[in-house]
Design a protein around this motif. Structure first.
Motif, PDB file in Angstrom:
ATOM      1  N   ILE A 171      15.401  15.238  -0.543  1.00 21.24           N
ATOM      2  CA  ILE A 171      13.958  15.310  -0.771  1.00 21.24           C
ATOM      3  C   ILE A 171      13.231  14.641   0.381  1.00 21.24           C
ATOM      4  O   ILE A 171      13.488  13.478   0.706  1.00 21.24           O
ATOM      5  N   LYS A 172      12.314  15.388   1.008  1.00 25.65           N
ATOM      6  CA  LYS A 172      11.430  14.812   2.005  1.00 25.65           C
ATOM      7  C   LYS A 172      10.069  14.558   1.358  1.00 25.65           C
ATOM      8  O   LYS A 172       9.522  15.431   0.687  1.00 25.65           O
ATOM      9  N   ALA A 173       9.539  13.354   1.559  1.00 25.77           N
ATOM     10  CA  ALA A 173       8.255  13.003   0.946  1.00 25.77           C
ATOM     11  C   ALA A 173       7.439  12.149   1.911  1.00 25.77           C
ATOM     12  O   ALA A 173       7.980  11.476   2.784  1.00 25.77           O
ATOM     13  N   SER A 174       6.132  12.198   1.730  1.00 30.26           N
ATOM     14  CA  SER A 174       5.224  11.370   2.527  1.00 30.26           C
ATOM     15  C   SER A 174       4.180  10.770   1.604  1.00 30.26           C
ATOM     16  O   SER A 174       4.217  10.955   0.383  1.00 30.26           O
ATOM     17  N   TYR A 175       3.215  10.076   2.188  1.00 32.51           N
ATOM     18  CA  TYR A 175       2.154   9.449   1.398  1.00 32.51           C
ATOM     19  C   TYR A 175       1.400  10.476   0.556  1.00 32.51           C
ATOM     20  O   TYR A 175       0.861  10.144  -0.513  1.00 32.51           O
ATOM     21  N   GLU A 176       1.362  11.713   1.006  1.00 31.42           N
ATOM     22  CA  GLU A 176       0.642  12.755   0.268  1.00 31.42           C
ATOM     23  C   GLU A 176       1.280  13.049  -1.079  1.00 31.42           C
ATOM     24  O   GLU A 176       0.633  13.606  -1.972  1.00 31.42           O
ATOM     25  N   ASP A 177       2.548  12.696  -1.240  1.00 26.88           N
ATOM     26  CA  ASP A 177       3.250  12.930  -2.506  1.00 26.88           C
ATOM     27  C   ASP A 177       3.147  11.756  -3.456  1.00 26.88           C
ATOM     28  O   ASP A 177       3.677  11.813  -4.565  1.00 26.88           O
ATOM     29  N   ASN A 178       2.481  10.686  -3.021  1.00 31.57           N
ATOM     30  CA  ASN A 178       2.385   9.470  -3.828  1.00 31.57           C
ATOM     31  C   ASN A 178       0.975   9.340  -4.397  1.00 31.57           C
ATOM     32  O   ASN A 178       0.047   8.979  -3.681  1.00 31.57           O
ATOM     33  N   PRO A 179       0.773   9.602  -5.677  1.00 30.21           N
ATOM     34  CA  PRO A 179      -0.570   9.509  -6.259  1.00 30.21           C
ATOM     35  C   PRO A 179      -1.100   8.086  -6.328  1.00 30.21           C
ATOM     36  O   PRO A 179      -2.286   7.885  -6.583  1.00 30.21           O
ATOM     37  N   TRP A 180      -0.226   7.095  -6.108  1.00 29.63           N
ATOM     38  CA  TRP A 180      -0.653   5.691  -6.138  1.00 29.63           C
ATOM     39  C   TRP A 180      -0.618   5.080  -4.741  1.00 29.63           C
ATOM     40  O   TRP A 180      -0.427   3.890  -4.577  1.00 29.63           O
ATOM     41  N   PHE A 181      -0.835   5.905  -3.730  1.00 30.79           N
ATOM     42  CA  PHE A 181      -0.848   5.432  -2.354  1.00 30.79           C
ATOM     43  C   PHE A 181      -1.941   4.377  -2.197  1.00 30.79           C
ATOM     44  O   PHE A 181      -3.115   4.645  -2.445  1.00 30.79           O
ATOM     45  N   PRO A 182      -1.590   3.157  -1.766  1.00 28.95           N
ATOM     46  CA  PRO A 182      -2.571   2.060  -1.723  1.00 28.95           C
ATOM     47  C   PRO A 182      -3.695   2.327  -0.730  1.00 28.95           C
ATOM     48  O   PRO A 182      -3.487   2.895   0.341  1.00 28.95           O
ATOM     49  N   GLU A 183      -4.877   1.880  -1.082  1.00 29.57           N
ATOM     50  CA  GLU A 183      -6.044   2.103  -0.240  1.00 29.57           C
ATOM     51  C   GLU A 183      -5.914   1.392   1.097  1.00 29.57           C
ATOM     52  O   GLU A 183      -6.349   1.904   2.131  1.00 29.57           O
ATOM     53  N   VAL A 184      -5.293   0.222   1.103  1.00 30.98           N
ATOM     54  CA  VAL A 184      -5.134  -0.513   2.357  1.00 30.98           C
ATOM     55  C   VAL A 184      -4.255   0.262   3.332  1.00 30.98           C
ATOM     56  O   VAL A 184      -4.506   0.270   4.543  1.00 30.98           O
ATOM     57  N   LEU A 185      -3.238   0.938   2.816  1.00 28.29           N
ATOM     58  CA  LEU A 185      -2.401   1.770   3.674  1.00 28.29           C
ATOM     59  C   LEU A 185      -3.129   3.039   4.091  1.00 28.29           C
ATOM     60  O   LEU A 185      -2.921   3.549   5.193  1.00 28.29           O
ATOM     61  N   ARG A 186      -3.972   3.545   3.205  1.00 26.88           N
ATOM     62  CA  ARG A 186      -4.720   4.759   3.546  1.00 26.88           C
ATOM     63  C   ARG A 186      -5.632   4.509   4.747  1.00 26.88           C
ATOM     64  O   ARG A 186      -5.760   5.356   5.631  1.00 26.88           O
ATOM     65  N   ARG A 187      -6.247   3.348   4.800  1.00 26.24           N
ATOM     66  CA  ARG A 187      -7.109   3.030   5.937  1.00 26.24           C
ATOM     67  C   ARG A 187      -6.294   2.959   7.228  1.00 26.24           C
ATOM     68  O   ARG A 187      -6.734   3.437   8.280  1.00 26.24           O
ATOM     69  N   GLN A 188      -5.101   2.355   7.153  1.00 24.12           N
ATOM     70  CA  GLN A 188      -4.239   2.309   8.329  1.00 24.12           C
ATOM     71  C   GLN A 188      -3.835   3.711   8.766  1.00 24.12           C
ATOM     72  O   GLN A 188      -3.845   4.039   9.959  1.00 24.12           O
TER      73      GLN A 188
END
Length: 263
Positions: free
Chosen positions: A182-199
């Protein structure tokens, strides 16, 4: 094994990205890879803790380099036990984790404990964390050691180079029989943290090639300072790099990169 209604609700709350649902099905090899922020380690920890609650298993948690328990996934598992309100079911000390039904988690580094790993018996699941660092020599230790009937090897890693041992074995080459990849990225994580999203968003704007590698899990391709680096990056942004399948013909390409001419 006794669970309160509260712990039962939390254990079954589905707080794992859907892309990892196939982990619940039996496979000899379960390989998770891709970009940062995909919740791979959290998901593996949670699913192994759930598996250990429902059935007595012996889990080896390992990685290529692990000189002490601090470098293992021990703390990650303990943190998930607390988050999932499983402290009444799982007990732990500074070096071990165990369940009231007999489930046991062991922690050994491969490079520093090869003899101990070879002598292990009764391992149902082996979890290899940061598997991008795993060498072929270490894999040749792990694979035959995990020999219980229906035993499984789980491995998760951030994509690095195409010649990394497990990436070449399971992604570049044809994967061994009974493999789930399985290949996955942040787009597959519905709980991707906002602090990481800004980065992530900042890197996408300022260094698109690095964004593709770190956050989207693509192989690292361009070397630092590549002469046509900016042009290649722009071509990838514009989706102008395409695959053209060619059959029944040989294809040779010849290149001469000159700084003082129009090649």
């Amino acid at each position: 094994l006794v669970m309160t209604s509260q712990s039962r609700d939390i254990v079954s709350d589905g707080r794992c990205p859907k892309i990892y649902d196939p982990l619940d099905k039996p496979h000899r090899y379960k390989i998770l890879y891709g970009g940062r922020g995909a919740a791979r380690s959290w998901t593996v920890a949670r699913k192994l803790l759930r598996r250990g609650m429902r059935k007595q298993v012996r889990v080896l948690c390992t990685r290529e380099l692990q000189k002490s328990i601090k470098e293992s996934v021990h703390k990650l598992l303990v943190d998930q036990i607390t988050r999932m309100n499983l402290d009444e079911i799982y007990k732990y000390n500074k070096t071990s984790i165990w369940c009231s039904n007999g489930t046991e988690f062991l922690f050994l580094g491969i490079r520093h404990n090869p003899s101990e790993i070879k002598s292990l018996e009764g391992i149902d699941i082996c979890w290899i964390e940061e598997a991008e660092n795993l060498t072929e020599t270490s894999w040749d230790i792990i694979d035959p050691t995990i020999r219980m009937e229906k035993s499984e090897i789980w491995a998760n890693y951030n994509t690095r180079f195409k010649f990394d041992c497990l990436h070449k074995m399971f992604v570049i080459d044809q994967a061994p029989p009974d493999s789930m990849v399985i290949k996955a990225s942040y787009e597959d994580n519905p709980w991707f943290p906002e602090v990481l999203r800004r980065q992530m968003e900042n890197m996408r704007e300022t260094n698109y090639e690095k964004y593709l590698h770190i956050w989207r899990g693509q192989l690292k391709i361009l070397a630092e300072g590549a002469i046509y680096g900016p042009q290649i990056i722009q071509a990838r942004k514009d989706n102008r790099i395409l695959d053209f399948p060619i059959t029944n013909a040989e294809v040779d390409t010849f290149w001469d990169l000159g700084k003082n001419n129009q090649t």
